[in-house]
Design a protein around this motif. Structure first.
Motif, PDB file in Angstrom:
ATOM      1  N   GLN A  48      -5.626-109.087 -44.204  1.00 39.03           N
ATOM      2  CA  GLN A  48      -4.482-108.959 -45.272  1.00 39.03           C
ATOM      3  C   GLN A  48      -4.388-107.329 -45.391  1.00 39.03           C
ATOM      4  O   GLN A  48      -3.115-106.966 -45.587  1.00 39.03           O
ATOM      5  CB  GLN A  48      -4.911-109.599 -46.356  1.00 39.03           C
ATOM      6  CG  GLN A  48      -3.643-109.501 -47.795  1.00 39.03           C
ATOM      7  CD  GLN A  48      -4.140-109.937 -49.108  1.00 39.03           C
ATOM      8  OE1 GLN A  48      -4.901-110.686 -49.239  1.00 39.03           O
ATOM      9  NE2 GLN A  48      -2.903-109.882 -49.933  1.00 39.03           N
ATOM     10  N   ARG A  49      -5.455-106.655 -45.389  1.00 41.93           N
ATOM     11  CA  ARG A  49      -5.606-105.156 -45.230  1.00 41.93           C
ATOM     12  C   ARG A  49      -4.423-104.701 -44.574  1.00 41.93           C
ATOM     13  O   ARG A  49      -3.612-103.543 -44.623  1.00 41.93           O
ATOM     14  CB  ARG A  49      -6.746-104.656 -45.246  1.00 41.93           C
ATOM     15  CG  ARG A  49      -6.938-103.069 -45.166  1.00 41.93           C
ATOM     16  CD  ARG A  49      -8.387-102.835 -45.223  1.00 41.93           C
ATOM     17  NE  ARG A  49      -8.602-101.343 -44.986  1.00 41.93           N
ATOM     18  CZ  ARG A  49     -10.009-100.935 -44.769  1.00 41.93           C
ATOM     19  NH1 ARG A  49     -10.853-101.824 -44.702  1.00 41.93           N
ATOM     20  NH2 ARG A  49     -10.218 -99.702 -44.233  1.00 41.93           N
ATOM     21  N   GLU A 101      -6.834 -98.561 -39.206  1.00 48.46           N
ATOM     22  CA  GLU A 101      -6.054 -98.020 -40.406  1.00 48.46           C
ATOM     23  C   GLU A 101      -5.857 -96.448 -40.145  1.00 48.46           C
ATOM     24  O   GLU A 101      -4.646 -96.037 -40.435  1.00 48.46           O
ATOM     25  CB  GLU A 101      -7.050 -98.304 -41.647  1.00 48.46           C
ATOM     26  CG  GLU A 101      -6.318 -97.481 -42.900  1.00 48.46           C
ATOM     27  CD  GLU A 101      -7.362 -97.638 -44.257  1.00 48.46           C
ATOM     28  OE1 GLU A 101      -8.068 -96.515 -44.495  1.00 48.46           O
ATOM     29  OE2 GLU A 101      -7.308 -98.782 -44.769  1.00 48.46           O
ATOM     30  N   CYS A 196      -4.318-101.386 -50.546  1.00 51.60           N
ATOM     31  CA  CYS A 196      -4.354-102.176 -49.218  1.00 51.60           C
ATOM     32  C   CYS A 196      -5.857-102.763 -49.159  1.00 51.60           C
ATOM     33  O   CYS A 196      -6.244-103.877 -48.611  1.00 51.60           O
ATOM     34  CB  CYS A 196      -4.098-101.637 -47.974  1.00 51.60           C
ATOM     35  SG  CYS A 196      -2.228-101.262 -48.110  1.00 51.60           S
ATOM     36  N   ASN A 197      -7.218-102.020 -49.518  1.00 51.37           N
ATOM     37  CA  ASN A 197      -8.516-102.145 -49.358  1.00 51.37           C
ATOM     38  C   ASN A 197      -8.981-103.101 -50.739  1.00 51.37           C
ATOM     39  O   ASN A 197      -9.400-104.037 -50.343  1.00 51.37           O
ATOM     40  CB  ASN A 197      -9.087-101.042 -49.077  1.00 51.37           C
ATOM     41  CG  ASN A 197     -10.564-101.212 -48.889  1.00 51.37           C
ATOM     42  OD1 ASN A 197     -10.858-102.562 -48.362  1.00 51.37           O
ATOM     43  ND2 ASN A 197     -11.553-100.381 -49.429  1.00 51.37           N
TER      44      ASN A 197
END
Length: 260
Positions: A48-49, A101, A196-197
């Motif tokens: 999801q991140r 990332e 996001c994390n």
């Protein structure tokens, strides 16, 4: 079926989904864990991140769900020994979450793509103990230890709440007399890499704690409640969350009801 709204700019093709839009360069494909029924996105905060990052960047990408019970041989060839999530970027496979990332932030850069990095390093580290304390709390079957573990877990939420209620330097620049922050997200007015994390983990915490401990995030933690309320209104978070049933399915073998 995927539980994503087509109005959000997503379309489904078999086990794959792509963001609509013009231009196919760079060519990006994100492989994530499939749900238990192999029809939607499974419970995986790391998947999801990355999903959130690509959506927030506004990149054109294909999302491929991987049924780990019947993972096709092509995936073994792409990323041998790896588990989803992993990324295919112009034909190159990338498997390390943190490096993916960093790579996306560097390569999907302005002016075409927005920056998602934080202004404040504290935004990246606050809340880092929550998931560990949550795991100890939710995996404990002994009623005699519950209060102690719950207090330790709750203390991490209180610490996070304090961060949300404390004005950041840019807020004090705008209003030197501000005593309390009203910002919607960790680092300010927009979602960042830090969100996001953290947000996928908080979603798991919320769903699992309610089921196994009848525990809700206290209403007194106004900053944290404000944060989650704002986050669930954002398509980039709401539509990337696995279904609650998927979260609970993932935890049914490790989360423990308290023994009477």
């Amino acid at each position: 079926m995927m539980h994503f709204s087509e109005t959000a700019g997503l379309c489904m093709h078999g086990g794959q989904m792509a963001l609509k839009g013009e231009g196919e360069t760079p060519k990006i494909e994100l492989f994530v864990k499939a749900s238990s029924d192999a029809e939607s996105v499974g419970n995986c905060p790391f998947s999801q991140r990355l999903f959130m990052i690509l959506w927030l960047k506004g990149a054109n990408f294909k999302l491929t769900t991987v049924d780990m019970k019947r993972a096709p041989d092509v995936l073994k060839d792409l990323a041998p020994g790896s588990q989803p999530p992993f990324l295919l970027y112009n034909g190159d496979v990338k498997t390390d979450i943190n490096k993916i990332e960093e790579f996306l932030e560097e390569n999907l850069a302005p002016p075409k793509y927005p920056k998602l990095c934080c202004r404040y390093k504290e935004s990246l580290s606050v809340g880092e103990d929550i998931f560990r304390k949550f795991s100890a709390y939710i995996k404990n079957p002994n009623p005699g230890l519950n209060d102690m573990l719950e207090k330790k877990f709750l203390s991490t939420l209180v610490k996070l709440n304090m961060y949300f209620e404390t004005p950041l330097p840019h807020e004090l620049d705008q209003n030197p007399n501000a005593r309390e922050s009203s910002r919607p997200y960790l680092d300010g007015d927009a979602l960042t890499l830090a969100d996001c994390n953290l947000l996928p983990k908080l979603n798991i915490v919320k769903v699992v704690c309610k089921k196994y401990r009848n525990f809700d995030i206290p209403a007194e933690l106004k900053g944290l409640k404000r944060y989650l309320d704002n986050a669930y209104k954002k398509d980039e978070f709401r539509f990337t969350c696995p279904k609650d049933t998927e979260v609970l399915f993932a935890y049914h073998s490790v989360a423990k009801y308290l023994k009477k």
